[in-house]
Design an enzyme around this catalytic site. Structure first.
Site, PDB file in Angstrom:
ATOM      1  N   SER A 476       0.798  -1.220   0.000  1.00  0.00           N
ATOM      2  CA  SER A 476       0.000   0.000   0.000  1.00  0.00           C
ATOM      3  C   SER A 476       0.834   1.276   0.000  1.00  0.00           C
ATOM      4  O   SER A 476       0.366   2.307  -0.457  1.00  0.00           O
ATOM      5  CB  SER A 476      -0.964   0.002   1.189  1.00  0.00           C
ATOM      6  OG  SER A 476      -0.279  -0.258   2.385  1.00  0.00           O
ATOM      7  N   HIS A 504      -5.261  -3.125  -3.123  1.00  0.00           N
ATOM      8  CA  HIS A 504      -4.813  -2.190  -4.165  1.00  0.00           C
ATOM      9  C   HIS A 504      -4.581  -2.876  -5.500  1.00  0.00           C
ATOM     10  O   HIS A 504      -4.002  -2.287  -6.409  1.00  0.00           O
ATOM     11  CB  HIS A 504      -3.531  -1.484  -3.719  1.00  0.00           C
ATOM     12  CG  HIS A 504      -3.717  -0.680  -2.482  1.00  0.00           C
ATOM     13  ND1 HIS A 504      -4.300   0.569  -2.482  1.00  0.00           N
ATOM     14  CD2 HIS A 504      -3.435  -0.969  -1.191  1.00  0.00           C
ATOM     15  CE1 HIS A 504      -4.350   1.020  -1.237  1.00  0.00           C
ATOM     16  NE2 HIS A 504      -3.836   0.111  -0.439  1.00  0.00           N
ATOM     17  N   LYS A 535     -12.065   0.480  -2.407  1.00  0.00           N
ATOM     18  CA  LYS A 535     -11.051   1.175  -3.204  1.00  0.00           C
ATOM     19  C   LYS A 535     -11.509   1.253  -4.660  1.00  0.00           C
ATOM     20  O   LYS A 535     -12.356   2.073  -4.971  1.00  0.00           O
ATOM     21  CB  LYS A 535      -9.693   0.520  -2.961  1.00  0.00           C
ATOM     22  CG  LYS A 535      -9.280   0.872  -1.518  1.00  0.00           C
ATOM     23  CD  LYS A 535      -8.061   0.258  -0.959  1.00  0.00           C
ATOM     24  CE  LYS A 535      -7.874   0.830   0.452  1.00  0.00           C
ATOM     25  NZ  LYS A 535      -7.001   0.044   1.284  1.00  0.00           N
TER      26      LYS A 535
HETATM   27  C1  LIG Z   1      -7.185  -0.150   2.738  1.00  0.00           C
HETATM   28  C2  LIG Z   1      -6.588  -1.460   3.052  1.00  0.00           C
HETATM   29  C3  LIG Z   1      -7.227  -2.367   3.878  1.00  0.00           C
HETATM   30  C4  LIG Z   1      -8.467  -2.019   4.656  1.00  0.00           C
HETATM   31  O1  LIG Z   1      -9.580  -1.913   3.838  1.00  0.00           O
HETATM   32  P1  LIG Z   1     -10.783  -0.960   4.275  1.00  0.00           P
HETATM   33  O2  LIG Z   1     -11.906  -1.442   3.440  1.00  0.00           O
HETATM   34  O3  LIG Z   1     -10.388   0.421   3.964  1.00  0.00           O
HETATM   35  O4  LIG Z   1     -11.012  -1.165   5.724  1.00  0.00           O
HETATM   36  C5  LIG Z   1      -6.666  -3.619   4.056  1.00  0.00           C
HETATM   37  N1  LIG Z   1      -5.515  -3.938   3.448  1.00  0.00           N
HETATM   38  C6  LIG Z   1      -4.849  -3.082   2.653  1.00  0.00           C
HETATM   39  C7  LIG Z   1      -3.581  -3.498   2.009  1.00  0.00           C
HETATM   40  C8  LIG Z   1      -5.364  -1.811   2.445  1.00  0.00           C
HETATM   41  O5  LIG Z   1      -4.699  -0.941   1.702  1.00  0.00           O
END
Ligand SMILES: *Cc1c(COP(=O)(O)O)cnc(C)c1O
Length: 683
Positions: A476, A504, A535
């Site tokens: 991330s 991602h 996302k």
């Molecule tokens: C954003 C993210 C999460 C958490 O997801 P949310 O739906 O925002 O709670 C988990 N793992 C990674 C790698 C992320 O970037």
């Protein structure tokens, strides 16, 4: 600086002083120090030593000043009685013996570093003692006159000392015959000034640092006291007073969180009593009465306040930014439009009219809240339909939805692993994975970032245990991609389950946006695929895919699934719609990839190294303050870019993190790359 004179053949020290100042202020400060030494009340010195060192600003840490309170004491004996209670309140059992020692420490130049439990003196040179140097008050720009200000100097010294490793407190009495005051200071209690600790006219004085730990660790404490550069922030302004006199006696009231003004004399004695009894009860007998509890609560809050101040001083304090429009490539903040280069909504689906329409229809039918957890009343047709669609999308047997990606990781890892198991976790994994590992209670083995040789070594070492290897698939903060083929091969060879987090990668990797498995030609399939709907899919919620048994296990064991009200139907309808669009319009994913290539190339053309196979482009900066400053200037120029700092990434590896969207235009990206490159050069 140190100014001395020979008097009856003995070397008499007149004055010592040190400052940490800006280079531009050097001449002026040196001049005034010399002036001050030359006009000392004990006479003119024979010689003055001046030493000037260069200090790199990154070597300086800042600490907020200890809060100051004063306790009025009628006599030296009363002062010692309070000191005794203060020591005991800090869990120091041999307090009386320590005070006996303190009475005997006289006129040593430095301080005694005393093991508070064994009463051994730990300073290597008992004659000289430990000297605290390399510290100053942080005046940040306001050029204070270098007048001797005992109050400021005392707070600076006590604050630095209190922050030293293994330090639990400091007791000090001035050796100046004009003063009868002393103090006790520690991070927990703050700087407690006692108005009488010796007889007037006496030049007996001394300082004891109370150490708790293995004696071997004393080196660390001494190194900090003597060598760590420290600036102390937020010292209450108290000019005109030449010692810590009359400081905020009133403070005691707020400390004890009680009202009722009384007459002055009543107030004094009662407050003294409050603090003393509160302090004594605090840790010895357990807090039961009101004042002890409130003092304890104050201590906790005081810790938070100081810690927040420290974060601010070190550019690590977090604030929120409030958007006034949807998460698209252009967003309004404070009435101004900014180019969005920080959103995880890579495919710009969150405000797509079709998605909004789907959500509104579901909302009209099902209402807002779902009314229960999935296993009670909170499952609708849409929940089931989306789970089927996600399993199909991921080409896995089965899927389960959680309220967020964070909870999906937390609950899944903790449901699959327990105390008997081992979890191999990439050192750069997302916080939700780290927290899941901790919650599981399993043995956590962290391997070097994306280093499959290191992973194999560690798997071989723990091959007798059951467990799991888990990794972000697109990391991330760096945007790089996991070595999935090797990870799956190793997991299979050593008999561990494999899990990847596609947060991602979904909508980003692979020709169809199916993610990391597609990116590696569909040949390497982990046991568990976790993803998020928040996302690329522009909605909210997390999901986990696997075979039927695994998902059935989660439905029965994952606490985040069982004990939380399920997502509202409107979100599920929106995500179902977004998932369809993603599959029907693969040009979005293709466009996103072209945008990443274009943007990285534009940065490289400007001399900034940049590369990414995902939608995340890190631009390394290093220093936290500099990263924050560049991001701030970019914002002023109309671009929203995140400055990522510790603890999200390691200290001194702060970076700009640019997140691209399929809907950015070529011109927008070229202009942004140009602006970023220019600010990186100029900051
Ligand atoms: C954003 C993210 C999460 C958490 O997801 P949310 O739906 O925002 O709670 C988990 N793992 C990674 C790698 C992320 O970037």
């Amino acid at each position: 600086m140190r100014a001395s004179r020979k008097e009856n053949r003995a070397d008499v020290h007149l004055s010592g002083c040190e400052r940490i100042i800006d280079r531009s202020d050097l001449t002026r400060q040196t001049e005034s120090m010399i002036e001050r030494a030359m006009s000392h009340s004990r006479g003119e010195p024979d010689f003055i030593n001046i030493k000037i060192e260069t200090v790199n600003s990154t070597e300086i840490v800042r600490y907020p000043a200890l809060p100051v309170r004063t306790i009025e004491t009628e006599s030296k004996e009363a002062g010692y009685k309070i000191l005794l209670d203060l020591l005991r309140s800090q869990g120091i059992r041999r307090a009386e013996e320590i005070l006996d020692l303190f009475r005997q420490v006289k006129n040593k130049r430095g301080a005694v570093l005393l093991n508070a439990d064994t009463l051994e003196a730990l300073e290597p040179d008992h004659e000289r003692g430990v000297r605290v140097t390399r510290m100053d008050a942080d005046d940040s720009g306001q050029k204070t006159e270098p007048v001797k200000n005992h109050y400021r100097e005392a707070i600076v010294l006590a604050t630095k000392t209190a922050n030293a490793p293994h330090m639990i407190g400091e007791i000090c009495v001035s050796d100046d015959p004009d003063y009868v005051t002393g103090y006790f200071a520690s991070l927990k209690t703050g700087y407690i000034r006692l108005t009488r600790l010796k007889d007037a006219g006496s030049s007996d004085g001394g300082r004891i640092f109370l150490f708790r730990g293995n004696n071997g660790e004393a080196n660390e404490t001494i190194r900090f006291l003597e060598n760590q550069y420290v600036l102390v922030t937020g010292i209450p302004d108290k000019t005109g007073s030449s010692d810590a006199g009359a400081v905020e006696i009133e403070n005691n009231k707020s400390i004890l969180e009680r009202g009722e003004p009384e007459t002055r004399s009543q107030k004094k004695s009662e407050k003294t009593a409050d603090i003393v009894s509160a302090g004594s009860d605090l840790e010895i007998a357990g807090a039961t009465d009101g004042s002890a509890s409130s003092l304890r609560k104050f201590g906790k809050r005081e810790h938070f306040r100081r810690e927040l101040q420290r974060l601010k001083d070190n550019n690590l304090y977090r604030t929120v930014l409030t958007a006034e429009s949807a998460q698209r490539s252009h967003v309004y903040f404070d009435g101004q439009e900014k180019l969005m280069l920080a959103s995880n909504g890579y495919l710009d689906l969150s405000a797509d009219p079709r998605v909004i329409q789907a959500a509104s229809e579901a909302e009209s039918k099902y209402g807002i809240g779902s009314g229960g957890s999935r296993l009670t009343t909170g499952t609708t047709l849409l929940h089931n339909k989306l789970e089927t669609a996600l399993a199909e999308f991921e080409r896995m047997e089965s899927a389960i939805i959680f309220n967020t990606g964070y909870v999906a990781n937390l609950s899944t890892i903790a449901a699959f692993c327990g105390k008997e198991d081992v979890i191999f976790s990439d050192e750069l994994n997302h916080a939700s994975i780290i927290d899941g590992c901790r919650l599981s209670g399993a043995k956590i083995v962290v391997y070097r970032h994306n280093d499959m040789a290191d992973l194999e070594r560690k798997m071989a070492q723990y091959r007798s245990l059951d467990g799991l290897v888990v990794s972000d698939s697109v990391f991330s903060m760096d945007g790089d991609i996991v070595h999935l083929p090797e990870l799956v091969r190793l997991a299979d060879r050593y008999g561990f389950m494999s899990m990847i987090d596609e947060a991602h990668a979904l909508g980003v990797l692979g020709a169809g946006g199916y993610g990391t498995v597609e990116h590696f030609s569909g040949k390497y399939i982990p046991d568990i695929i976790m993803g998020t709907m928040s996302k690329s899919l522009g909605g909210e919620g997390g999901f986990v895919c696997g075979d039927r048994i695994l998902i059935d296990w989660l439905r029965n064991k994952a606490r985040g699934y069982i004990f939380s009200t399920s997502l509202p139907a409107s979100i599920l309808a929106a995500v179902l719609c977004a998932l369809k669009i993603l599959q029907m319009e693969p040009e979005r994913t293709a466009r996103l990839r072209r945008n990443t290539e274009l943007f990285c190339r534009s940065l490289r053309d400007q001399g900034i190294p940049a590369e990414s196979s995902s939608a995340i482009v890190p631009v390394m900066i290093g220093d936290e303050g500099r990263a924050v400053e560049i991001a701030r200037q970019l914002f002023d120029q109309g671009c929203l870019v995140s400055a990522i700092r510790y603890p999200t990434v390691a200290k001194n590896s702060a970076r700009l993190r640019i997140a691209l969207m399929s809907s950015h235009t070529e011109t927008e990206l070229k202009n942004a790359a140009w602006a970023i490159a220019r600010l990186c050069r100029n900051n």
